[in-house]
Scaffold this active site. Structure first.
Site, PDB file in Angstrom:
ATOM      1  N   TYR A  69     -38.509 -25.659  -4.028  1.00  0.00           N
ATOM      2  CA  TYR A  69     -37.483 -25.413  -3.013  1.00  0.00           C
ATOM      3  C   TYR A  69     -36.208 -26.115  -3.477  1.00  0.00           C
ATOM      4  O   TYR A  69     -36.147 -27.341  -3.534  1.00  0.00           O
ATOM      5  CB  TYR A  69     -37.905 -25.947  -1.641  1.00  0.00           C
ATOM      6  CG  TYR A  69     -39.126 -25.266  -1.041  1.00  0.00           C
ATOM      7  CD1 TYR A  69     -39.537 -24.000  -1.459  1.00  0.00           C
ATOM      8  CD2 TYR A  69     -39.867 -25.892  -0.041  1.00  0.00           C
ATOM      9  CE1 TYR A  69     -40.649 -23.391  -0.913  1.00  0.00           C
ATOM     10  CE2 TYR A  69     -40.979 -25.276   0.520  1.00  0.00           C
ATOM     11  CZ  TYR A  69     -41.372 -24.034   0.074  1.00  0.00           C
ATOM     12  OH  TYR A  69     -42.474 -23.430   0.628  1.00  0.00           O
ATOM     13  N   PHE A 218     -44.520 -18.569   7.473  1.00  0.00           N
ATOM     14  CA  PHE A 218     -43.780 -17.573   8.259  1.00  0.00           C
ATOM     15  C   PHE A 218     -44.327 -17.488   9.693  1.00  0.00           C
ATOM     16  O   PHE A 218     -44.522 -16.392  10.232  1.00  0.00           O
ATOM     17  CB  PHE A 218     -43.810 -16.185   7.598  1.00  0.00           C
ATOM     18  CG  PHE A 218     -43.189 -16.105   6.229  1.00  0.00           C
ATOM     19  CD1 PHE A 218     -42.221 -17.015   5.809  1.00  0.00           C
ATOM     20  CD2 PHE A 218     -43.563 -15.095   5.337  1.00  0.00           C
ATOM     21  CE1 PHE A 218     -41.650 -16.934   4.539  1.00  0.00           C
ATOM     22  CE2 PHE A 218     -43.000 -14.999   4.071  1.00  0.00           C
ATOM     23  CZ  PHE A 218     -42.043 -15.916   3.666  1.00  0.00           C
ATOM     24  N   PRO A 219     -44.599 -18.634  10.348  1.00  0.00           N
ATOM     25  CA  PRO A 219     -45.135 -18.567  11.725  1.00  0.00           C
ATOM     26  C   PRO A 219     -44.161 -17.915  12.702  1.00  0.00           C
ATOM     27  O   PRO A 219     -44.573 -17.411  13.746  1.00  0.00           O
ATOM     28  CB  PRO A 219     -45.364 -20.048  12.077  1.00  0.00           C
ATOM     29  CG  PRO A 219     -44.410 -20.808  11.203  1.00  0.00           C
ATOM     30  CD  PRO A 219     -44.358 -20.024   9.920  1.00  0.00           C
ATOM     31  N   LEU A 220     -42.865 -17.935  12.329  1.00  0.00           N
ATOM     32  CA  LEU A 220     -41.842 -17.307  13.182  1.00  0.00           C
ATOM     33  C   LEU A 220     -41.301 -16.030  12.537  1.00  0.00           C
ATOM     34  O   LEU A 220     -40.257 -15.523  12.933  1.00  0.00           O
ATOM     35  CB  LEU A 220     -40.694 -18.296  13.439  1.00  0.00           C
ATOM     36  CG  LEU A 220     -41.114 -19.617  14.091  1.00  0.00           C
ATOM     37  CD1 LEU A 220     -39.942 -20.590  14.186  1.00  0.00           C
ATOM     38  CD2 LEU A 220     -41.701 -19.342  15.480  1.00  0.00           C
ATOM     39  N   GLY A 221     -41.998 -15.553  11.525  1.00  0.00           N
ATOM     40  CA  GLY A 221     -41.556 -14.332  10.846  1.00  0.00           C
ATOM     41  C   GLY A 221     -40.839 -14.617   9.538  1.00  0.00           C
ATOM     42  O   GLY A 221     -40.525 -13.698   8.792  1.00  0.00           O
ATOM     43  N   GLY A 222     -40.502 -15.870   9.273  1.00  0.00           N
ATOM     44  CA  GLY A 222     -39.868 -16.236   8.003  1.00  0.00           C
ATOM     45  C   GLY A 222     -38.507 -15.595   7.843  1.00  0.00           C
ATOM     46  O   GLY A 222     -37.652 -15.707   8.727  1.00  0.00           O
ATOM     47  N   PHE A 223     -38.321 -14.870   6.722  1.00  0.00           N
ATOM     48  CA  PHE A 223     -37.015 -14.267   6.440  1.00  0.00           C
ATOM     49  C   PHE A 223     -36.725 -13.067   7.354  1.00  0.00           C
ATOM     50  O   PHE A 223     -35.600 -12.592   7.416  1.00  0.00           O
ATOM     51  CB  PHE A 223     -36.930 -13.837   4.963  1.00  0.00           C
ATOM     52  CG  PHE A 223     -37.031 -15.005   4.005  1.00  0.00           C
ATOM     53  CD1 PHE A 223     -36.011 -15.945   3.915  1.00  0.00           C
ATOM     54  CD2 PHE A 223     -38.159 -15.180   3.213  1.00  0.00           C
ATOM     55  CE1 PHE A 223     -36.108 -17.027   3.059  1.00  0.00           C
ATOM     56  CE2 PHE A 223     -38.265 -16.263   2.345  1.00  0.00           C
ATOM     57  CZ  PHE A 223     -37.228 -17.188   2.267  1.00  0.00           C
ATOM     58  N   PRO A 225     -37.201 -12.733  11.118  1.00  0.00           N
ATOM     59  CA  PRO A 225     -37.655 -13.366  12.358  1.00  0.00           C
ATOM     60  C   PRO A 225     -38.373 -12.388  13.294  1.00  0.00           C
ATOM     61  O   PRO A 225     -38.022 -11.219  13.374  1.00  0.00           O
ATOM     62  CB  PRO A 225     -36.351 -13.868  12.985  1.00  0.00           C
ATOM     63  CG  PRO A 225     -35.413 -14.024  11.836  1.00  0.00           C
ATOM     64  CD  PRO A 225     -35.786 -12.973  10.833  1.00  0.00           C
ATOM     65  N   LEU A 226     -39.398 -12.897  13.972  1.00  0.00           N
ATOM     66  CA  LEU A 226     -40.201 -12.075  14.876  1.00  0.00           C
ATOM     67  C   LEU A 226     -39.313 -11.377  15.908  1.00  0.00           C
ATOM     68  O   LEU A 226     -38.430 -12.006  16.507  1.00  0.00           O
ATOM     69  CB  LEU A 226     -41.206 -12.961  15.628  1.00  0.00           C
ATOM     70  CG  LEU A 226     -42.339 -13.562  14.805  1.00  0.00           C
ATOM     71  CD1 LEU A 226     -43.073 -14.615  15.625  1.00  0.00           C
ATOM     72  CD2 LEU A 226     -43.293 -12.459  14.338  1.00  0.00           C
TER      73      LEU A 226
HETATM   74  N1  LIG Z   1     -47.235 -21.032   0.770  1.00  0.00           N
HETATM   75  C1  LIG Z   1     -46.196 -20.244   0.644  1.00  0.00           C
HETATM   76  O1  LIG Z   1     -46.130 -19.394  -0.255  1.00  0.00           O
HETATM   77  C2  LIG Z   1     -45.056 -20.376   1.619  1.00  0.00           C
HETATM   78  C3  LIG Z   1     -44.146 -19.318   1.748  1.00  0.00           C
HETATM   79  C4  LIG Z   1     -43.123 -19.461   2.664  1.00  0.00           C
HETATM   80  C5  LIG Z   1     -43.005 -20.601   3.436  1.00  0.00           C
HETATM   81  N2  LIG Z   1     -43.896 -21.619   3.282  1.00  0.00           N
HETATM   82  C6  LIG Z   1     -43.811 -22.843   4.137  1.00  0.00           C
HETATM   83  O2  LIG Z   1     -43.883 -22.426   5.486  1.00  0.00           O
HETATM   84  C7  LIG Z   1     -42.811 -23.009   6.237  1.00  0.00           C
HETATM   85  C8  LIG Z   1     -42.441 -22.094   7.367  1.00  0.00           C
HETATM   86  O3  LIG Z   1     -41.961 -20.865   6.873  1.00  0.00           O
HETATM   87  P1  LIG Z   1     -40.432 -20.417   6.949  1.00  0.00           P
HETATM   88  O4  LIG Z   1     -39.553 -21.596   7.186  1.00  0.00           O
HETATM   89  O5  LIG Z   1     -40.160 -19.582   5.775  1.00  0.00           O
HETATM   90  O6  LIG Z   1     -40.431 -19.419   8.153  1.00  0.00           O
HETATM   91  P2  LIG Z   1     -40.580 -19.560   9.758  1.00  0.00           P
HETATM   92  O7  LIG Z   1     -40.959 -20.936  10.124  1.00  0.00           O
HETATM   93  O8  LIG Z   1     -41.406 -18.423  10.190  1.00  0.00           O
HETATM   94  O9  LIG Z   1     -39.109 -19.233  10.241  1.00  0.00           O
HETATM   95  C9  LIG Z   1     -38.005 -19.985   9.874  1.00  0.00           C
HETATM   96  C10 LIG Z   1     -36.785 -19.288  10.477  1.00  0.00           C
HETATM   97  O10 LIG Z   1     -36.870 -19.376  11.898  1.00  0.00           O
HETATM   98  C11 LIG Z   1     -35.678 -19.961  12.407  1.00  0.00           C
HETATM   99  N3  LIG Z   1     -36.061 -20.778  13.570  1.00  0.00           N
HETATM  100  C12 LIG Z   1     -36.861 -21.862  13.583  1.00  0.00           C
HETATM  101  N4  LIG Z   1     -37.023 -22.328  14.833  1.00  0.00           N
HETATM  102  C13 LIG Z   1     -36.294 -21.516  15.650  1.00  0.00           C
HETATM  103  C14 LIG Z   1     -36.048 -21.468  17.043  1.00  0.00           C
HETATM  104  N5  LIG Z   1     -36.576 -22.363  17.872  1.00  0.00           N
HETATM  105  N6  LIG Z   1     -35.250 -20.487  17.511  1.00  0.00           N
HETATM  106  C15 LIG Z   1     -34.701 -19.577  16.690  1.00  0.00           C
HETATM  107  N7  LIG Z   1     -34.898 -19.558  15.355  1.00  0.00           N
HETATM  108  C16 LIG Z   1     -35.688 -20.524  14.839  1.00  0.00           C
HETATM  109  C17 LIG Z   1     -35.084 -20.745  11.282  1.00  0.00           C
HETATM  110  O11 LIG Z   1     -33.671 -20.773  11.372  1.00  0.00           O
HETATM  111  P3  LIG Z   1     -32.871 -22.142  11.670  1.00  0.00           P
HETATM  112  O12 LIG Z   1     -32.848 -22.904  10.384  1.00  0.00           O
HETATM  113  O13 LIG Z   1     -31.536 -21.644  12.091  1.00  0.00           O
HETATM  114  O14 LIG Z   1     -33.602 -22.840  12.771  1.00  0.00           O
HETATM  115  C18 LIG Z   1     -35.502 -19.938  10.059  1.00  0.00           C
HETATM  116  O15 LIG Z   1     -34.576 -18.902   9.797  1.00  0.00           O
HETATM  117  C19 LIG Z   1     -41.715 -23.213   5.199  1.00  0.00           C
HETATM  118  O16 LIG Z   1     -40.761 -24.153   5.636  1.00  0.00           O
HETATM  119  C20 LIG Z   1     -42.518 -23.628   3.988  1.00  0.00           C
HETATM  120  O17 LIG Z   1     -42.745 -25.030   4.059  1.00  0.00           O
HETATM  121  C21 LIG Z   1     -44.937 -21.509   2.401  1.00  0.00           C
END
Ligand SMILES: NC(=O)c1ccc[n+]([C@@H]2O[C@H](COP(=O)([O-])OP(=O)(O)OC[C@H]3O[C@@H](n4cnc5c(N)ncnc54)[C@H](OP(=O)(O)O)[C@@H]3O)[C@@H](O)[C@H]2O)c1
Length: 293
Positions: A69, A218-223, A225-226
């Site tokens: 990252y 991607f618990p919130l949909g990742g790139f 968003p849900l």
């Molecule tokens: N193992 C793998 O291959 C892999 C792949 C991807 C990710 N990951 C890990 O999984 C973690 C979670 O995934 P992710 O960060 O990609 O996706 P995510 O948690 O599904 O979603 C992150 C997105 O949601 C937004 N968000 C968060 N909280 C919010 C809220 N309360 N209201 C509105 N928007 C909100 C964030 O924007 P803001 O910044 O504006 O809040 C960001 O754009 C990563 O940080 C990483 O550590 C692992």
């Protein structure tokens, strides 16, 4: 919302991944702290430091990261914000990919690449041993069939050398989980899963029966968003938000699910911690379970 730092009862409580590895089920994913496209430094480094410190202040003891990252920037910011680390904080990292000069992602699972990635994580996080290292297999989101024995054996060897305490695997099938378990203990599986994307339902249940953590990325949909009318209407009815209902649903889906939502915003971090405490009724769950069907 602000919780005093001695409060240990975050939504979902804690989960024991191993004897020396208990984490809050409410964790934090650090991927969003790097620059756009998870590449380069953040626009506001001080803000990134503040988000990490707030996560600890809220009582979170599980941070998910990787040295790819940024690359390197996210781990360096974690070190700047939180080192020396508290005894109860566990930083989980992953190896198996590299970034090119344009920010592209490529596989990096040759023995020397994995060893180098572990050294890079140790150096940039300022640690002598890594709590958990996940081996990243598969593509973005879905597992790719094939053996993980060779790269996972390299990580098992690094664990025997004392550089890694526990092993996990990411973007893997049930067959690949079983293959890894025949080589060394697996404490967590990190795959793509959320309220709208439920390909791993059976795997989650089988890991729960074995006491192994399932950590959905991607618990919130990742790139992407849900977005769901059902999620929005349930959230409105419960005076909550779609994102926090999605997190509460995950916590209630199975006790072995650990949350690592990513955010670069203190306000969203606080919303997520507070909102995930929502208790969903059987009727709410039945309605929400329809989203994926
Ligand atoms: N193992 C793998 O291959 C892999 C792949 C991807 C990710 N990951 C890990 O999984 C973690 C979670 O995934 P992710 O960060 O990609 O996706 P995510 O948690 O599904 O979603 C992150 C997105 O949601 C937004 N968000 C968060 N909280 C919010 C809220 N309360 N209201 C509105 N928007 C909100 C964030 O924007 P803001 O910044 O504006 O809040 C960001 O754009 C990563 O940080 C990483 O550590 C692992």
């Amino acid at each position: 919302m602000s919780l005093p730092s001695d409060v240990k009862t975050l939504p979902g409580g804690t989960f024991n991944m191993a004897e020396d590895l208990t984490v809050t089920r409410m964790g934090y994913g650090a991927m969003q702290l790097a620059g756009p496209g998870v590449f380069g430094p953040p626009a506001d480094r001080d803000a990134a430091v503040s988000v990490l410190r707030e996560a600890i202040e809220l009582g979170i003891t599980h941070i998910d990261t990787s040295d790819y990252y940024g690359p390197h920037f996210t781990n360096q910011i974690i070190k700047e914000a939180l080192h020396p680390y508290g005894d109860d904080l566990h930083i989980v990292t992953k190896v198996g990919a590299l970034r090119d000069a344009q920010g592209g992602w490529s596989e990096a699972r040759a023995p020397q690449q994995l060893r180098q990635a572990v050294y890079d994580n140790l150096r940039n996080l300022g640690l002598d041993a890594l709590d958990v290292v996940n081996l990243r297999m598969g593509g973005t989101g879905s597992p790719t069939p094939g053996s993980l024995a060779e790269p996972f054996s390299v990580l098992a060897q690094l664990a025997q050398e004392g550089l890694i305490k526990h092993l996990g695997i990411s973007t893997v099938s049930a067959e690949q989980v079983a293959e890894a378990q025949a080589i060394a203990p697996v404490v967590c599986v990190q795959n793509y899963y959320n309220i709208a994307h439920r390909a791993d339902d059976n795997l989650i249940d089988s890991l729960a029966a074995q006491g192994i953590a399932y950590v959905p990325y991607f618990p919130l949909g990742g790139f992407s968003p849900l977005q769901s009318d059902t999620l929005t209407s349930v959230a409105r009815r419960l005076d909550s938000t779609p994102m926090t209902v999605a997190l509460a649903w995950l916590l209630q889906r199975s006790t072995n699910i650990l949350l690592i939502p990513g955010t670069s915003s203190i306000a969203h971090l606080r919303d997520n911690v507070k909102g995930a405490a929502l208790t969903l009724s059987e009727d709410d769950l039945a309605e929400l379970n329809g989203i994926a069907s």
